[in-house]
Motif scaffolding. Structure first.
Motif, PDB file in Angstrom:
ATOM      1  N   ASP A  76       0.948  -1.184   0.101  1.00 18.14           N
ATOM      2  CA  ASP A  76       0.011  -0.082  -0.015  1.00 18.14           C
ATOM      3  C   ASP A  76       0.869   1.230   0.072  1.00 18.14           C
ATOM      4  O   ASP A  76       0.256   2.349  -0.441  1.00 18.14           O
ATOM      5  CB  ASP A  76      -0.870   0.189   1.214  1.00 18.14           C
ATOM      6  N   MET A  77       2.198   1.250   0.731  1.00 15.49           N
ATOM      7  CA  MET A  77       2.871   2.335   0.563  1.00 15.49           C
ATOM      8  C   MET A  77       3.649   2.551  -0.890  1.00 15.49           C
ATOM      9  O   MET A  77       4.658   3.535  -1.010  1.00 15.49           O
ATOM     10  CB  MET A  77       3.926   2.352   1.674  1.00 15.49           C
ATOM     11  N   GLY A  78       3.690   1.476  -1.695  1.00 17.34           N
ATOM     12  CA  GLY A  78       4.064   1.573  -3.031  1.00 17.34           C
ATOM     13  C   GLY A  78       5.142   0.416  -3.254  1.00 17.34           C
ATOM     14  O   GLY A  78       6.230   0.663  -4.218  1.00 17.34           O
ATOM     15  N   ALA A  79       5.725  -0.255  -2.251  1.00 12.49           N
ATOM     16  CA  ALA A  79       6.531  -1.318  -2.292  1.00 12.49           C
ATOM     17  C   ALA A  79       6.355  -2.228  -3.171  1.00 12.49           C
ATOM     18  O   ALA A  79       5.174  -2.755  -3.500  1.00 12.49           O
ATOM     19  CB  ALA A  79       6.918  -2.005  -1.010  1.00 12.49           C
ATOM     20  N   SER A  80       7.304  -2.579  -4.353  1.00 11.37           N
ATOM     21  CA  SER A  80       7.283  -3.656  -5.280  1.00 11.37           C
ATOM     22  C   SER A  80       7.343  -5.178  -4.802  1.00 11.37           C
ATOM     23  O   SER A  80       7.740  -5.243  -3.481  1.00 11.37           O
ATOM     24  CB  SER A  80       8.281  -3.451  -6.161  1.00 11.37           C
ATOM     25  N   VAL A 120       9.625   3.845   2.188  1.00 13.82           N
ATOM     26  CA  VAL A 120       9.723   2.376   1.719  1.00 13.82           C
ATOM     27  C   VAL A 120      11.192   2.295   1.511  1.00 13.82           C
ATOM     28  O   VAL A 120      11.698   1.462   1.693  1.00 13.82           O
ATOM     29  CB  VAL A 120       8.769   2.335   0.141  1.00 13.82           C
ATOM     30  N   GLY A 121      11.793   3.393   1.321  1.00 11.01           N
ATOM     31  CA  GLY A 121      13.305   3.164   0.817  1.00 11.01           C
ATOM     32  C   GLY A 121      13.950   3.214   2.129  1.00 11.01           C
ATOM     33  O   GLY A 121      15.217   2.412   2.181  1.00 11.01           O
ATOM     34  N   ILE A 122      13.451   3.756   3.027  1.00  6.78           N
ATOM     35  CA  ILE A 122      14.268   3.441   4.279  1.00  6.78           C
ATOM     36  C   ILE A 122      13.908   2.213   5.009  1.00  6.78           C
ATOM     37  O   ILE A 122      15.008   1.426   5.523  1.00  6.78           O
ATOM     38  CB  ILE A 122      13.466   4.670   5.690  1.00  6.78           C
ATOM     39  N   ILE A 123      12.871   1.649   4.991  1.00  7.47           N
ATOM     40  CA  ILE A 123      12.316   0.478   5.452  1.00  7.47           C
ATOM     41  C   ILE A 123      13.456  -0.560   4.685  1.00  7.47           C
ATOM     42  O   ILE A 123      13.696  -1.748   5.256  1.00  7.47           O
ATOM     43  CB  ILE A 123      10.882  -0.169   5.287  1.00  7.47           C
TER      44      ILE A 123
END
Length: 376
Positions: A76-80, A120-123
């Motif tokens: 939902d946050m945009g992660a592939s 998402v980049g941080i996660i």
């Protein structure tokens, strides 16, 4: 929805209370079997189960897991798909955090992240910083509020949370004490209050772990350096150049390093202080490391005078120095008679310097008297 047991707490933080079920039989021990539903769900997400089994096999034996909920949150946050798989391979404990806790974490992090894409980049890089114990939430919230009072921008705060999560999980009072110590030290050494915010921001960005150090370590190390002759202005320069690493030193190790360096270089106390100001890293290298680096440079024909002129060459490992000297020699540059400055810097810096030197060496000289060639 893969939810086998309802729980109000993240099972990751309950790990210490959860022990594998052991069935004792003569001459054998049988461990609790893997949660097959969890394994299948991870397979469906293209997670490399073998990696999870090797590094965090205990996660697969837990009864309460939230695989689909975790994947849905990230999606939902945009992660592939590949990003989700990498996150769960790197930090499978994520599937033990209940949905309510994950939503609370998302809300908290979005208060310091510019967008969900940034989060998402941080996660992806620091999954353990996001999927933390629910008991840390109040401390995280309080610490975010504290750093906002310092007028640090959101990007800096999110970077601190990602790279040094323990500093946000502990009581805010401890961070307040260290920040106040740094600010007071900066001002006492002659720093300008108008510049303190930028100074502090750079310090925390370059070494966020400084927050986890004890204020006494900073006091003791600066007192030692003052006793060996550094002025307040010089100490302020060292504190800035060392990027907070001054808190990781101790007087005895610095005494040994400075004594060895002075004896090896054959310089005076005043000369040594100037060398340290040029190369502050000299303070935290151990004597064996420095001995190896001096030995490598001398074996290459470099003189002590050259090292004193360019002490930052001591920041490079012996292997890197040997490689760079050999590469320079391949087209005729002799470090024994030239500057050591060309050896310095990152790999990219060296390649740029090397390229310029080589181009200068190979470029033909222009003769203004020679006739120009023209086509008939």
């Amino acid at each position: 929805m893969l939810r086998l047991v309802t729980t109000s707490l993240c099972l990751y933080c309950q790990r210490a209370q959860v022990t594998p079920l052991l069935l004792t039989r003569p001459h054998s021990v049988i461990f609790q079997e893997e949660n097959q539903l969890a394994v299948n769900a991870l397979y469906d997400l293209s997670v490399d189960i073998s990696k999870v089994r090797k590094l965090k096999g205990w996660v697969l034996r837990q009864s309460a897991v939230y695989v689909s909920e975790t994947a849905a949150l990230l999606r939902d946050m945009g992660a592939s798909g590949p990003v989700i798989a990498r996150v769960l391979e790197l930090h499978p404990e994520a599937i033990l955090c209940n949905p309510d806790q994950m939503e609370a974490q998302k809300k908290l992090w979005m208060s310091v992240c510019a967008s969900q894409k940034d989060l998402v980049g941080i996660i992806e890089k620091f999954p353990a910083s996001f999927f933390t114990s629910s008991s840390d939430h109040d401390n995280q919230k309080a610490n975010i509020a504290f750093f906002q009072t310092l007028h640090l921008n959101k990007r800096i705060i999110s970077k601190l949370m990602a790279s040094a999560p323990h500093s946000f999980s502990r009581p805010v009072k401890q961070n307040e004490e260290m920040i106040q110590t740094l600010q007071k030290t900066y001002l006492d050494l002659g720093g300008k209050e108008d510049n303190m915010k930028i100074w502090l921001q750079k310090l925390l960005t370059q070494n966020p772990y400084v927050l986890l150090k004890l204020p006494n370590a900073l006091h003791d190390n600066l007192a030692f350096l003052r006793n060996v002759g550094f002025t307040s202005d010089e100490l302020l320069r060292l504190l800035s150049k060392l990027k907070g690493f001054v808190t990781e030193l101790n007087p005895e190790s610095m005494r040994l390093t400075l004594s060895y360096s002075e004896e090896t270089l054959g310089c005076t106390d005043a000369e040594l202080r100037q060398i340290v100001l040029q190369c502050p890293a000299l303070l935290y290298y151990s004597v064996p490391i420095l001995a190896d680096r001096f030995k490598g440079l001398l074996a290459a024909g470099v003189s002590m005078e050259q090292i004193m002129e360019t002490p930052t060459v001591l920041e490079l490992t012996t292997q890197i120095v040997q490689y760079r000297i050999q590469k320079l020699r391949s087209f005729g540059y002799d470090v024994r008679s030239g500057s050591l400055e060309v050896l310095n810097g990152t790999k990219k810096d060296f390649e740029m310097s090397y390229g310029k030197l080589r181009l200068r060496q190979e470029r033909p000289l222009f003769n203004p008297v020679a006739p120009l060639r023209t086509e008939d």
